[in-house]
Write a protein that holds these residues in place. Sequence first.
Motif, PDB file in Angstrom:
ATOM      1  N   THR A 176       0.861  -1.173   0.000  1.00 10.44           N
ATOM      2  CA  THR A 176       0.000   0.000   0.000  1.00 10.44           C
ATOM      3  C   THR A 176       0.906   1.234   0.000  1.00 10.44           C
ATOM      4  O   THR A 176       2.115   1.145   0.279  1.00 10.44           O
ATOM      5  CB  THR A 176      -0.900   0.047   1.243  1.00 10.44           C
ATOM      6  N   VAL A 177       0.330   2.368  -0.281  1.00  7.22           N
ATOM      7  CA  VAL A 177       1.101   3.614  -0.269  1.00  7.22           C
ATOM      8  C   VAL A 177       1.702   3.842   1.119  1.00  7.22           C
ATOM      9  O   VAL A 177       2.885   4.185   1.250  1.00  7.22           O
ATOM     10  CB  VAL A 177       0.197   4.800  -0.671  1.00  7.22           C
ATOM     11  N   GLN A 178       0.906   3.639   2.135  1.00  9.58           N
ATOM     12  CA  GLN A 178       1.373   3.840   3.512  1.00  9.58           C
ATOM     13  C   GLN A 178       2.528   2.908   3.853  1.00  9.58           C
ATOM     14  O   GLN A 178       3.514   3.312   4.487  1.00  9.58           O
ATOM     15  CB  GLN A 178       0.218   3.627   4.486  1.00  9.58           C
ATOM     16  N   GLN A 179       2.443   1.647   3.426  1.00 14.30           N
ATOM     17  CA  GLN A 179       3.526   0.692   3.691  1.00 14.30           C
ATOM     18  C   GLN A 179       4.813   1.110   2.988  1.00 14.30           C
ATOM     19  O   GLN A 179       5.910   0.999   3.551  1.00 14.30           O
ATOM     20  CB  GLN A 179       3.102  -0.704   3.229  1.00 14.30           C
ATOM     21  N   LEU A 180       4.676   1.610   1.753  1.00 11.30           N
ATOM     22  CA  LEU A 180       5.865   2.049   1.006  1.00 11.30           C
ATOM     23  C   LEU A 180       6.530   3.233   1.698  1.00 11.30           C
ATOM     24  O   LEU A 180       7.767   3.287   1.799  1.00 11.30           O
ATOM     25  CB  LEU A 180       5.469   2.422  -0.420  1.00 11.30           C
ATOM     26  N   LEU A 181       5.743   4.165   2.186  1.00 13.44           N
ATOM     27  CA  LEU A 181       6.310   5.320   2.876  1.00 13.44           C
ATOM     28  C   LEU A 181       7.052   4.891   4.144  1.00 13.44           C
ATOM     29  O   LEU A 181       8.155   5.363   4.430  1.00 13.44           O
ATOM     30  CB  LEU A 181       5.205   6.319   3.219  1.00 13.44           C
ATOM     31  N   ARG A 182       6.432   3.988   4.910  1.00 13.88           N
ATOM     32  CA  ARG A 182       7.078   3.523   6.144  1.00 13.88           C
ATOM     33  C   ARG A 182       8.357   2.739   5.834  1.00 13.88           C
ATOM     34  O   ARG A 182       9.367   2.871   6.546  1.00 13.88           O
ATOM     35  CB  ARG A 182       6.099   2.651   6.935  1.00 13.88           C
ATOM     36  N   TYR A 183       8.302   1.930   4.786  1.00  9.38           N
ATOM     37  CA  TYR A 183       9.493   1.160   4.403  1.00  9.38           C
ATOM     38  C   TYR A 183      10.633   2.101   4.001  1.00  9.38           C
ATOM     39  O   TYR A 183      11.778   1.927   4.446  1.00  9.38           O
ATOM     40  CB  TYR A 183       9.157   0.228   3.239  1.00  9.38           C
ATOM     41  N   THR A 184      10.316   3.098   3.178  1.00  9.69           N
ATOM     42  CA  THR A 184      11.340   4.029   2.724  1.00  9.69           C
ATOM     43  C   THR A 184      11.932   4.801   3.898  1.00  9.69           C
ATOM     44  O   THR A 184      13.144   5.042   3.959  1.00  9.69           O
ATOM     45  CB  THR A 184      10.756   5.017   1.690  1.00  9.69           C
ATOM     46  N   ALA A 185      11.071   5.183   4.850  1.00 10.53           N
ATOM     47  CA  ALA A 185      11.555   5.882   6.038  1.00 10.53           C
ATOM     48  C   ALA A 185      12.528   5.018   6.844  1.00 10.53           C
ATOM     49  O   ALA A 185      13.452   5.535   7.490  1.00 10.53           O
ATOM     50  CB  ALA A 185      10.375   6.285   6.917  1.00 10.53           C
ATOM     51  N   GLY A 186      12.338   3.704   6.764  1.00  8.22           N
ATOM     52  CA  GLY A 186      13.200   2.802   7.519  1.00  8.22           C
ATOM     53  C   GLY A 186      14.531   2.509   6.861  1.00  8.22           C
ATOM     54  O   GLY A 186      15.490   2.146   7.545  1.00  8.22           O
ATOM     55  N   VAL A 187      14.609   2.668   5.538  1.00 11.88           N
ATOM     56  CA  VAL A 187      15.848   2.291   4.837  1.00 11.88           C
ATOM     57  C   VAL A 187      16.632   3.483   4.298  1.00 11.88           C
ATOM     58  O   VAL A 187      17.822   3.353   4.003  1.00 11.88           O
ATOM     59  CB  VAL A 187      15.550   1.326   3.659  1.00 11.88           C
ATOM     60  N   ASN A 223      12.070  12.061   4.671  1.00 10.75           N
ATOM     61  CA  ASN A 223      11.228  12.866   5.555  1.00 10.75           C
ATOM     62  C   ASN A 223       9.771  12.472   5.321  1.00 10.75           C
ATOM     63  O   ASN A 223       9.167  12.866   4.318  1.00 10.75           O
ATOM     64  CB  ASN A 223      11.451  14.356   5.258  1.00 10.75           C
ATOM     65  N   LEU A 224       9.216  11.696   6.242  1.00 12.87           N
ATOM     66  CA  LEU A 224       7.866  11.171   6.080  1.00 12.87           C
ATOM     67  C   LEU A 224       6.836  12.296   6.032  1.00 12.87           C
ATOM     68  O   LEU A 224       5.878  12.240   5.252  1.00 12.87           O
ATOM     69  CB  LEU A 224       7.542  10.199   7.214  1.00 12.87           C
ATOM     70  N   GLU A 225       7.020  13.326   6.845  1.00 11.77           N
ATOM     71  CA  GLU A 225       6.065  14.439   6.854  1.00 11.77           C
ATOM     72  C   GLU A 225       6.025  15.142   5.506  1.00 11.77           C
ATOM     73  O   GLU A 225       4.962  15.526   5.012  1.00 11.77           O
ATOM     74  CB  GLU A 225       6.438  15.429   7.959  1.00 11.77           C
ATOM     75  N   LYS A 226       7.190  15.318   4.890  1.00 15.16           N
ATOM     76  CA  LYS A 226       7.246  15.979   3.584  1.00 15.16           C
ATOM     77  C   LYS A 226       6.560  15.123   2.522  1.00 15.16           C
ATOM     78  O   LYS A 226       5.833  15.643   1.667  1.00 15.16           O
ATOM     79  CB  LYS A 226       8.690  16.260   3.185  1.00 15.16           C
ATOM     80  N   ALA A 227       6.774  13.809   2.560  1.00 15.90           N
ATOM     81  CA  ALA A 227       6.123  12.920   1.594  1.00 15.90           C
ATOM     82  C   ALA A 227       4.605  13.013   1.718  1.00 15.90           C
ATOM     83  O   ALA A 227       3.893  13.114   0.710  1.00 15.90           O
ATOM     84  CB  ALA A 227       6.594  11.484   1.810  1.00 15.90           C
ATOM     85  N   ASN A 228       4.107  12.985   2.945  1.00 15.88           N
ATOM     86  CA  ASN A 228       2.662  13.084   3.157  1.00 15.88           C
ATOM     87  C   ASN A 228       2.117  14.436   2.707  1.00 15.88           C
ATOM     88  O   ASN A 228       1.001  14.532   2.187  1.00 15.88           O
ATOM     89  CB  ASN A 228       2.328  12.845   4.629  1.00 15.88           C
ATOM     90  N   ALA A 229       2.916  15.481   2.888  1.00 16.21           N
ATOM     91  CA  ALA A 229       2.493  16.818   2.470  1.00 16.21           C
ATOM     92  C   ALA A 229       2.356  16.895   0.952  1.00 16.21           C
ATOM     93  O   ALA A 229       1.407  17.492   0.432  1.00 16.21           O
ATOM     94  CB  ALA A 229       3.490  17.864   2.968  1.00 16.21           C
TER      95      ALA A 229
END
Length: 287
Positions: A95-106, A111-117
Amino acid sequence: MNPYVEVKHVSKQYAGADTAAALQEVNFTLNPGQVLGLLGHNGAGKSTLIKALLGAHRFQGEIAILGLDPIQQRDKVMENLAYISDVNVLPQWMTVQQLLRYTAGVHPKFNLEKANAVLSKTNIQARSKIQSLSKGMQVQLHLALVIATDTKVLILDEPTLGLDLIYRDTFYRHLLEWFHDGQRCLIIASHEVAEIEHLLTDVLILKQGKVVLQQSIADVEQGYFVLEAPSTLADQIAPYQPLASEPGLGTTRWLLAAQCLPQVQTLGRIYTVKLADLFLALQKENN
């Protein structure tokens, strides 16, 4: 400040190939703020050069990305370099959310906040599976990942291929907003020359692995012009060796080098050259 990208005498000959080298003596440097248009028809060597920049294959010559070797120091290079192509590389099962969390981990700079923005300005939903997104949405998602990593060097390879005008416009608008928000440089490879011309500061045109033009856009505009004059003047204009000609209704448009301007400017109307016209002329020349 040292260049972000340095390419010196780069050549590539594929093992077992009977044809000419895929790349021959390519040289250029890119500093922050520069946007290089990498142009050429299929087989010109664009993909080979991009793979070399990404450290995806070996080559002859030298390449440095932020002073780092793209093969020997690829992990460090990829912290500050990103790549978006026309071929989708995002994991379809996430999912989009899983991809963002994965990228934040590796990725250490994500910047997760910037991606969500960035994604909040689109129709992309966090719970959507990537495979359910249209190609345009997946390109938007990929760009959001890049924007959120504070990448210094971004390579785009036909990023908007197959997208409609709305998605193309949105993509380039977000790209420019991000580009002007920091010290970065871009390399854009595209067949849609007219679409990217206004973005470029420099151009590198390849033909059969060789560089046929390497200039700033300002030098291109000053170095060539288009003359529209009666077609009956063809014999008079021929000695100036036009790079290309396009016949119309009673007139012809000739593409000429700037040094010819004083001799022909009274023969017809003078127009600023378009990069697409110059690109086509150089691809046809000596074919």
